[in-house]
Design a protein around this motif. Structure first.
Motif, PDB file in Angstrom:
ATOM      1  N   THR A 227      27.540  29.087  35.141  1.00 35.70           N
ATOM      2  CA  THR A 227      26.590  28.498  36.234  1.00 35.70           C
ATOM      3  C   THR A 227      28.428  27.025  36.769  1.00 35.70           C
ATOM      4  OG1 THR A 227      26.486  26.756  34.531  1.00 35.70           O
ATOM      5  CG2 THR A 227      24.561  28.515  35.734  1.00 35.70           C
ATOM      6  N   LYS A 228      29.649  27.012  35.225  1.00 35.28           N
ATOM      7  CA  LYS A 228      30.374  26.675  36.166  1.00 35.28           C
ATOM      8  C   LYS A 228      31.917  27.429  36.734  1.00 35.28           C
ATOM      9  CE  LYS A 228      29.774  23.538  32.026  1.00 35.28           C
ATOM     10  NZ  LYS A 228      30.378  23.598  30.203  1.00 35.28           N
ATOM     11  N   ALA A 229      31.448  28.465  36.372  1.00 36.53           N
ATOM     12  CA  ALA A 229      32.667  29.594  37.409  1.00 36.53           C
ATOM     13  C   ALA A 229      33.078  29.568  38.535  1.00 36.53           C
ATOM     14  CB  ALA A 229      32.639  30.679  36.382  1.00 36.53           C
ATOM     15  N   ASP A 230      34.052  29.787  39.165  1.00 36.24           N
ATOM     16  CA  ASP A 230      33.744  29.950  40.637  1.00 36.24           C
ATOM     17  C   ASP A 230      33.711  31.358  40.772  1.00 36.24           C
ATOM     18  OD1 ASP A 230      35.295  27.783  40.923  1.00 36.24           O
ATOM     19  OD2 ASP A 230      37.187  28.095  40.217  1.00 36.24           O
ATOM     20  N   ILE A 231      33.847  32.941  40.066  1.00 35.82           N
ATOM     21  CA  ILE A 231      34.157  33.749  39.874  1.00 35.82           C
ATOM     22  C   ILE A 231      32.706  34.177  39.182  1.00 35.82           C
ATOM     23  CG2 ILE A 231      34.630  36.059  40.896  1.00 35.82           C
ATOM     24  CD1 ILE A 231      36.847  34.390  42.088  1.00 35.82           C
ATOM     25  N   VAL A 232      32.121  35.309  38.482  1.00 34.24           N
ATOM     26  CA  VAL A 232      31.313  36.068  37.613  1.00 34.24           C
ATOM     27  C   VAL A 232      31.386  36.926  38.245  1.00 34.24           C
ATOM     28  CG1 VAL A 232      29.417  36.037  36.232  1.00 34.24           C
ATOM     29  CG2 VAL A 232      29.957  33.648  37.348  1.00 34.24           C
ATOM     30  N   LEU A 233      32.039  37.870  36.904  1.00 31.11           N
ATOM     31  CA  LEU A 233      32.391  38.910  36.524  1.00 31.11           C
ATOM     32  C   LEU A 233      31.182  40.452  36.095  1.00 31.11           C
ATOM     33  CD1 LEU A 233      36.770  39.643  36.861  1.00 31.11           C
ATOM     34  CD2 LEU A 233      35.260  39.729  38.659  1.00 31.11           C
ATOM     35  N   ILE A 234      30.577  40.763  36.630  1.00 35.51           N
ATOM     36  CA  ILE A 234      29.520  41.993  35.653  1.00 35.51           C
ATOM     37  C   ILE A 234      29.911  43.322  35.613  1.00 35.51           C
ATOM     38  CG2 ILE A 234      27.787  39.484  36.110  1.00 35.51           C
ATOM     39  CD1 ILE A 234      26.557  41.722  37.399  1.00 35.51           C
ATOM     40  N   GLY A 235      30.317  44.136  34.717  1.00 35.97           N
ATOM     41  CA  GLY A 235      30.079  45.455  34.552  1.00 35.97           C
ATOM     42  C   GLY A 235      29.764  45.833  32.742  1.00 35.97           C
ATOM     43  N   VAL A 236      29.915  47.306  32.773  1.00 35.76           N
ATOM     44  CA  VAL A 236      30.246  47.404  31.180  1.00 35.76           C
ATOM     45  C   VAL A 236      31.176  47.849  30.617  1.00 35.76           C
ATOM     46  CG1 VAL A 236      28.331  49.402  32.425  1.00 35.76           C
ATOM     47  CG2 VAL A 236      30.757  50.191  32.219  1.00 35.76           C
ATOM     48  N   SER A 237      31.534  47.344  30.087  1.00 35.79           N
ATOM     49  CA  SER A 237      32.798  47.714  29.062  1.00 35.79           C
ATOM     50  C   SER A 237      33.695  48.579  29.771  1.00 35.79           C
ATOM     51  CB  SER A 237      32.526  47.819  27.502  1.00 35.79           C
ATOM     52  OG  SER A 237      33.437  47.927  27.230  1.00 35.79           O
ATOM     53  N   ARG A 238      35.222  48.417  29.915  1.00 35.30           N
ATOM     54  CA  ARG A 238      36.319  48.991  30.258  1.00 35.30           C
ATOM     55  C   ARG A 238      35.932  49.189  31.747  1.00 35.30           C
ATOM     56  NH1 ARG A 238      38.910  47.339  26.859  1.00 35.30           N
ATOM     57  NH2 ARG A 238      40.512  48.297  26.832  1.00 35.30           N
ATOM     58  N   THR A 239      36.069  48.173  32.457  1.00 33.89           N
ATOM     59  CA  THR A 239      35.566  47.848  33.656  1.00 33.89           C
ATOM     60  C   THR A 239      36.819  47.136  34.401  1.00 33.89           C
ATOM     61  OG1 THR A 239      33.675  46.813  33.802  1.00 33.89           O
ATOM     62  CG2 THR A 239      33.820  48.944  34.545  1.00 33.89           C
ATOM     63  N   SER A 240      37.701  46.476  33.605  1.00 34.27           N
ATOM     64  CA  SER A 240      38.472  45.565  33.813  1.00 34.27           C
ATOM     65  C   SER A 240      38.028  44.011  33.426  1.00 34.27           C
ATOM     66  CB  SER A 240      39.523  46.201  34.601  1.00 34.27           C
ATOM     67  OG  SER A 240      40.455  47.341  34.417  1.00 34.27           O
ATOM     68  N   LYS A 241      37.008  43.752  33.090  1.00 33.98           N
ATOM     69  CA  LYS A 241      36.930  42.180  33.035  1.00 33.98           C
ATOM     70  C   LYS A 241      37.887  41.355  33.338  1.00 33.98           C
ATOM     71  CE  LYS A 241      32.744  42.726  31.204  1.00 33.98           C
ATOM     72  NZ  LYS A 241      33.419  44.357  31.047  1.00 33.98           N
ATOM     73  N   THR A 242      38.433  41.374  32.017  1.00 34.91           N
ATOM     74  CA  THR A 242      39.297  40.527  31.550  1.00 34.91           C
ATOM     75  C   THR A 242      40.521  40.525  32.165  1.00 34.91           C
ATOM     76  OG1 THR A 242      37.988  40.456  28.653  1.00 34.91           O
ATOM     77  CG2 THR A 242      40.784  39.738  29.479  1.00 34.91           C
ATOM     78  N   PRO A 243      41.348  41.325  31.945  1.00 40.18           N
ATOM     79  CA  PRO A 243      42.393  41.736  32.936  1.00 40.18           C
ATOM     80  C   PRO A 243      42.033  41.068  34.818  1.00 40.18           C
ATOM     81  CG  PRO A 243      41.721  43.488  32.277  1.00 40.18           C
ATOM     82  CD  PRO A 243      41.013  43.005  31.605  1.00 40.18           C
ATOM     83  N   LEU A 244      41.259  41.159  35.016  1.00 37.05           N
ATOM     84  CA  LEU A 244      40.799  40.482  36.149  1.00 37.05           C
ATOM     85  C   LEU A 244      40.552  39.119  36.450  1.00 37.05           C
ATOM     86  CD1 LEU A 244      38.275  43.216  37.469  1.00 37.05           C
ATOM     87  CD2 LEU A 244      40.596  42.084  39.489  1.00 37.05           C
ATOM     88  N   SER A 245      39.756  38.850  35.517  1.00 38.80           N
ATOM     89  CA  SER A 245      39.437  37.463  34.877  1.00 38.80           C
ATOM     90  C   SER A 245      40.935  36.865  34.577  1.00 38.80           C
ATOM     91  CB  SER A 245      39.014  36.863  33.807  1.00 38.80           C
ATOM     92  OG  SER A 245      37.105  37.661  33.737  1.00 38.80           O
ATOM     93  N   MET A 246      41.906  37.255  34.071  1.00 37.73           N
ATOM     94  CA  MET A 246      43.533  36.833  34.023  1.00 37.73           C
ATOM     95  C   MET A 246      44.412  36.741  35.175  1.00 37.73           C
ATOM     96  SD  MET A 246      42.677  35.060  31.056  1.00 37.73           S
ATOM     97  CE  MET A 246      44.864  34.871  30.523  1.00 37.73           C
ATOM     98  N   TYR A 247      43.593  37.972  36.332  1.00 32.30           N
ATOM     99  CA  TYR A 247      44.841  37.891  36.819  1.00 32.30           C
ATOM    100  C   TYR A 247      44.108  36.644  37.838  1.00 32.30           C
ATOM    101  CZ  TYR A 247      47.242  39.131  41.141  1.00 32.30           C
ATOM    102  OH  TYR A 247      48.040  39.938  42.159  1.00 32.30           O
ATOM    103  N   LEU A 248      42.626  36.466  38.269  1.00 32.42           N
ATOM    104  CA  LEU A 248      42.330  35.624  39.291  1.00 32.42           C
ATOM    105  C   LEU A 248      43.211  33.695  38.345  1.00 32.42           C
ATOM    106  CD1 LEU A 248      39.100  37.258  39.732  1.00 32.42           C
ATOM    107  CD2 LEU A 248      40.852  36.843  41.101  1.00 32.42           C
ATOM    108  N   ALA A 249      43.041  33.830  37.397  1.00 34.26           N
ATOM    109  CA  ALA A 249      42.855  32.712  36.691  1.00 34.26           C
ATOM    110  C   ALA A 249      44.087  32.091  36.676  1.00 34.26           C
ATOM    111  CB  ALA A 249      42.696  32.998  35.308  1.00 34.26           C
ATOM    112  N   HIS A 250      45.424  33.420  37.365  1.00 35.41           N
ATOM    113  CA  HIS A 250      46.399  32.810  37.954  1.00 35.41           C
ATOM    114  C   HIS A 250      46.637  31.858  38.969  1.00 35.41           C
ATOM    115  CE1 HIS A 250      49.201  33.198  33.859  1.00 35.41           C
ATOM    116  NE2 HIS A 250      48.227  33.790  34.520  1.00 35.41           N
TER     117      HIS A 250
END
Length: 271
Positions: free
Chosen positions: A142-165
């Motif tokens: 509820t605090k996030a600007d963007i919430v990514l959802i998906g199964v494992s290995r859909t690049s959620k973590t790399p995308l989170s870090m990329y968007l964080a930058h």
């Protein structure tokens, strides 16, 4: 008691740079015993006139970092008229840059502070992405600007870090049939949530490589087609319930997917 020299620091921004320079110079003369009177965010002639009168009364030096040409010219002229020593810290270096780079400066105050603020926002976003990665703490949803959802290995973590930058606070939530998604997911505005899907073949390939990297058998249930189809079906049902936009990441680089996410957010929030 040592008499302190009064120095008026004048800036159309905060004035930290000028104050540090004054302190450094003062250390070479009287052990740093100087009374620095900072005048920040100067933006009109009246502000400068007030400092001129005070400096004349105290027989003080004015040290300034002013990038707005009209204010600088006014201060120089008035200081000369009143016989006040006024030291411009920026112009010599700005002139050298202008000559060397063959470019005009922006003449915009506060750019350094703006850069600092952007830097700290980026660090804050990165720390947020780490804290709320992989559904570790549902409160981040509820605090996030963007919430990514998906199964494992859909690049959620790399995308989170990329968007964080790019200074977005991103939380990501794995969708697993055996684990109900947190209630917070259904409280997020649909425009803030992005579903990530992938083709079964591609996911099978990625998961096999992941198992190999971990030294595990590629025939494990994690990479089986039956398990993959079950997870993808479950994830799509959750995404439909949330009503979020969905992106197929099957053959996309992180940068490409991130660009699509930002395009979607821009479109959704402009409606």
């Amino acid at each position: 008691m040592v008499q302190k020299e009064v120095v008026y620091v004048v800036s159309d921004s905060v004035g930290e740079t000028a104050e540090l320079v004054v302190k450094a110079v003062a250390m070479q003369f009287n052990g740093g015993h100087v009374d620095i009177r900072r005048n920040s965010n100067v933006d009109d002639f009246e502000d400068i006139e007030d400092v001129i009168l005070l400096a004349k009364k105290d027989r003080s030096i004015i040290v300034y970092t002013i990038v707005i040409p009209t204010l600088k010219e006014y201060l120089d002229r008035r200081a000369e008229e009143e016989g006040i020593v006024a030291v411009d810290l920026l112009s010599p270096l700005m002139n050298a840059f202008e000559s060397r780079l063959n470019k005009q400066p922006h003449h915009q105050p506060g750019l350094m502070r703006k850069l600092d603020e952007e830097y700290f926002r980026r660090i804050e976003a990165i720390e947020f992405a780490v804290k709320y990665d992989d559904g570790r703490d549902p409160r981040g949803i509820t605090k996030a600007d963007i919430v990514l959802i998906g199964v494992s290995r859909t690049s959620k973590t790399p995308l989170s870090m990329y968007l964080a930058h790019k200074r977005f606070k991103v939380a990501n939530v794995p969708l697993v049939p055996e684990v109900p998604p947190p209630d917070e997911l259904y409280q997020v505005p649909r425009k803030n949530c992005i579903g990530l899907i992938i083709s079964p073949d591609k996911l099978n390939e990625i998961r096999k490589e992941r198992l190999k990297a971990l030294g595990l058998a590629s025939q494990a249930n994690y990479a089986s087609f039956e398990r993959i189809l079950e997870e993808l079906d479950h994830a799509e049902k959750i995404m439909k319930r949330v009503g979020c936009p969905i992106i197929d990441v099957s053959n996309k680089a992180v940068e490409e997917t991130a660009g699509l996410i930002l395009d979607i957010l821009k479109k959704e929030r402009s409606i």
